[in-house]
Design a protein around this motif. Structure first.
Motif, mmCIF file in Angstrom:
data_model
loop_
_atom_site.group_PDB
_atom_site.id
_atom_site.type_symbol
_atom_site.label_atom_id
_atom_site.label_comp_id
_atom_site.label_asym_id
_atom_site.label_seq_id
_atom_site.Cartn_x
_atom_site.Cartn_y
_atom_site.Cartn_z
ATOM 1 N N CYS A 138 -3.203 6.546 -7.804
ATOM 2 C CA CYS A 138 -2.470 6.823 -6.636
ATOM 3 C C CYS A 138 -3.255 6.654 -5.307
ATOM 4 N N GLN A 142 -2.725 4.204 -1.857
ATOM 5 C CA GLN A 142 -2.754 4.568 -0.627
ATOM 6 C C GLN A 142 -4.099 3.904 0.242
ATOM 7 N N ASN A 195 3.189 8.280 -5.787
ATOM 8 C CA ASN A 195 2.433 9.121 -4.878
ATOM 9 C C ASN A 195 2.098 10.372 -5.300
#
Length: 241
Positions: A138, A142, A195
């Protein structure tokens, strides 16, 4: 000039018999290298124990313009992270991600939004239990956005390939070997929805998680010249075996 700063430790390495160099991502100046003394005094011993990967520190240093390495005068824990260094999974993830970041965050450029993201992520890793085995995946998703090469998910259609070099989905087989076949490309597209809120919902086997991670490392290597190999990847592999 003595100046105080808040920073997140990336890694520390020996420099001489008198000092080690701590690489820290700081709030005010981005990536900074600090000289940490190796003498046997009580203060030196305390300083050495503080500079462990992903520790969040308040640092007082002799800050002089145009100097590559700054001398640490004092440091303290700014935010305690008790689980990060005692939970074996969280510790391995923090070692892996701190090494990963050290390959990317090389220049002393300040980026307040990235610093805020990194602060939030480190604290979240400390507190997270459910889904912690997916945390590093995750995080890297990002991170690719901050680095400017987040995959173009709008180009996805079922049956398409994913071009790792250009970060796009396409129905044409790329004229280079860096691409994912349709089944793997679709799984990669699904992962882009991950996320910190929903990462616990992604049920991955040990092999799937490592295959995904190796592909993501390859993706960063293609977009970050001189990225190199990640030594701590073997720690993750052994932990999840």
């Amino acid at each position: 000039m003595t100046e105080k700063n808040t920073g997140i430790v990336l890694y520390t390495k020996a420099y001489s018999d008198k000092m080690s160099i701590a690489h820290v991502y700081t709030e005010k100046y981005g990536h900074i290298s600090y000289a940490v003394p190796l003498q046997q005094g009580k203060k030196s011993r305390i300083l050495r124990t503080l500079f462990t990967p992903f520790s969040i520190l308040g640092i007082e240093a002799d800050h002089r313009p145009n100097r590559d390495i700054l001398r640490v005068l004092d440091a303290h824990i700014a935010i305690p992270l008790p689980q990060l260094h005692y939970d074996p999974i969280k510790n391995a993830v923090s070692l892996f991600l701190s090494e990963f970041l050290s390959r990317i965050l090389r220049e002393p450029e300040t980026n307040p939004s990235f610093f805020a993201f990194l602060m939030q992520s480190v604290q979240l890793l400390n507190h997270t239990e459910e889904g912690k085995a997916n945390f590093h995946i995750c995080f890297l998703i990002q991170l690719s956005d901050f680095m400017g090469f987040y995959p173009n998910t709008e180009s996805f259609e079922k049956g398409s390939f994913f071009d790792l070099m250009n970060g796009i989905f396409t129905f044409h087989i790329p004229d280079h070997p860096y691409f994912l076949p349709p089944a793997e490309a679709e799984r990669f597209y699904t992962l882009m929805r991950m996320n910190y809120t929903n990462m616990h919902r992604f049920r991955l086997t040990r092999n799937e998680r490592m295959e995904i991670l190796e592909r993501m490392i390859e993706y960063f290597q293609l977009h970050q010249p001189g990225f190199g190999e990640i030594k701590s990847l073997e720690i993750l592999k052994s932990l999840f075996d």
